[in-house]
Design an enzyme around this catalytic site. Structure first.
Site, PDB file in Angstrom:
ATOM      1  N   VAL A  60     -18.453  13.029 -18.046  1.00  0.00           N
ATOM      2  CA  VAL A  60     -18.244  12.110 -19.166  1.00  0.00           C
ATOM      3  C   VAL A  60     -17.022  11.221 -18.959  1.00  0.00           C
ATOM      4  O   VAL A  60     -17.120   9.996 -18.975  1.00  0.00           O
ATOM      5  CB  VAL A  60     -18.146  12.879 -20.493  1.00  0.00           C
ATOM      6  N   ASP A 113     -34.346  29.738 -15.810  1.00  0.00           N
ATOM      7  CA  ASP A 113     -34.796  30.483 -14.628  1.00  0.00           C
ATOM      8  C   ASP A 113     -35.651  31.643 -15.116  1.00  0.00           C
ATOM      9  O   ASP A 113     -35.143  32.615 -15.674  1.00  0.00           O
ATOM     10  CB  ASP A 113     -33.582  30.985 -13.848  1.00  0.00           C
ATOM     11  N   HIS A 160     -20.348  18.884 -17.927  1.00  0.00           N
ATOM     12  CA  HIS A 160     -20.298  17.816 -18.917  1.00  0.00           C
ATOM     13  C   HIS A 160     -18.942  17.119 -18.904  1.00  0.00           C
ATOM     14  O   HIS A 160     -18.854  15.888 -18.969  1.00  0.00           O
ATOM     15  CB  HIS A 160     -20.574  18.374 -20.315  1.00  0.00           C
TER      16      HIS A 160
END
EC number: 1.11.1.7
Length: 336
Positions: free
Chosen positions: A80, A256, A76
């Site tokens: 960003v 998963d 992230h």
């Protein structure tokens, strides 16, 4: 949906495509390497990797949640505003500026805070190591300590001075993205389709909250969904129990379904079985343009690890700050 068995010639073409893509990735990122170096702190803080690794080990002994959370935090951050720890900055209300995404892990934030404290407690290192570099090292360490590859991390990033609240929503892939949307977003950050598929493999230890995929669970008829790729029906029924229509905001599921607490290639096998929770994950197998790479990584864990390491190196070079627009923060959540 069933994947056809690959012929030897088909396998060779996939291997060649992946190798070419990785070579292009390394070549395209060569310019950024001059600013970063694996030995950046060799004289100023030679113990930095040991200090960060110790903090990671201690946190993972307390909670596994810090592992996927830290990897996601690094991703992230880089997407960003570039890899500058801006995602850690607190807003005026003392909430993290990435609060627009409420799924960022408090355990991951705590891990980085602890690692920063451990580094600064060393007299030789105090206030010489950026939060951005600490996050990059911590991301590597959670991968290796959960069964994934250990790799060298380029260092020398500076911390950004601007928060991310205004841009976070527009910088990250959406749970319903199709392949074209994914490729466009990753290409904007200098990453190829192979890089994108390899980085998506980080979901092998990932979790997601019900709000990110619940719509998929209740728009299916006969295994088909007009809004996205298909899903295994037995898995669909199981997930409806995990996330009923009246789910609680804290409800979540592992991405998963094969080996959710081990960094391996089980994520790709999950997609082959049509058990991808997020449409943006399952589309990697549903779309014929990316299916071959999914099949290759599902069958060859070493190939996945190599591609993941290469992609993480490229990701770590995104938006690296210079002295003019960066600093080394004394506190990771606030600018100096």
């Amino acid at each position: 949906m069933r994947s056809r068995r690959s012929s030897p010639s088909w396998r060779r073409s996939v291997v060649a495509a992946v190798v070419i893509a990785l070579a292009a990735s390394w070549s395209a990122a060569a310019a950024a390497q001059a600013q970063l170096s694996q030995s950046y702190y060799a004289s100023t803080c030679p113990n930095v990797e040991t200090l960060v690794r110790g903090a990671v080990t201690q946190k993972l002994q307390e909670t596994f949640n810090a592992a996927p959370g830290t990897l996601r935090l690094f991703f992230h951050d880089c997407f960003v505003r570039g890899c500058d720890a801006s995602v850690l900055l607190s807003g005026p209300d003392d909430e993290h500026s990435a609060g627009a995404d409420t799924t960022l892990s408090p355990d991951a934030l705590d891990l980085v805070t602890r690692a920063k404290a451990a580094v600064d407690a060393d007299p030789k290192c105090a206030y010489k190591v950026s939060c951005a570099d600490i996050l990059a090292l911590a991301a590597r360490d959670v991968v290796s300590q959960t069964g994934g590859p250990y790799y060298q991390v380029e260092l020398g990033r500076l911390d950004g001075k601007v928060g991310t609240r205004a841009v976070v929503k527009h910088s990250l892939p959406g749970a319903g993205f199709d392949l074209d949307q994914l490729n466009k977003l990753f290409a904007a950050n200098g990453l190829t389709q192979t890089d994108m598929i390899a980085l998506s493999g980080g979901h092998t230890i990932g979790v997601t909250h019900c709000d990110k995929f619940v719509r998929r669970l209740y728009t299916f008829k006969g295994g088909r969904n007009s809004a996205g790729p298909p899903m295994n029906l037995n898995f669909l029924r199981q997930m409806r129990q995990t996330c009923p229509l009246n789910y609680t905001p804290s409800a979540f599921a592992m991405l998963d379904a094969v080996t959710p607490r081990k960094f391996d290639n089980g994520y790709y096998q999950t997609l082959q079985q049509m058990k991808g929770l997020l449409a943006s994950d399952q589309v990697l197998f549903a779309d014929r343009r990316s299916r071959a790479t999914v099949n290759y990584f599902a069958a060859n864990q070493t190939a996945f690890f190599d591609a993941f390491v290469a992609a993480m190196a490229k990701l770590g070079r995104v938006g690296v700050k210079t002295a003019a627009d960066g600093e080394i923060r004394r506190v990771c959540t606030k600018v100096n």
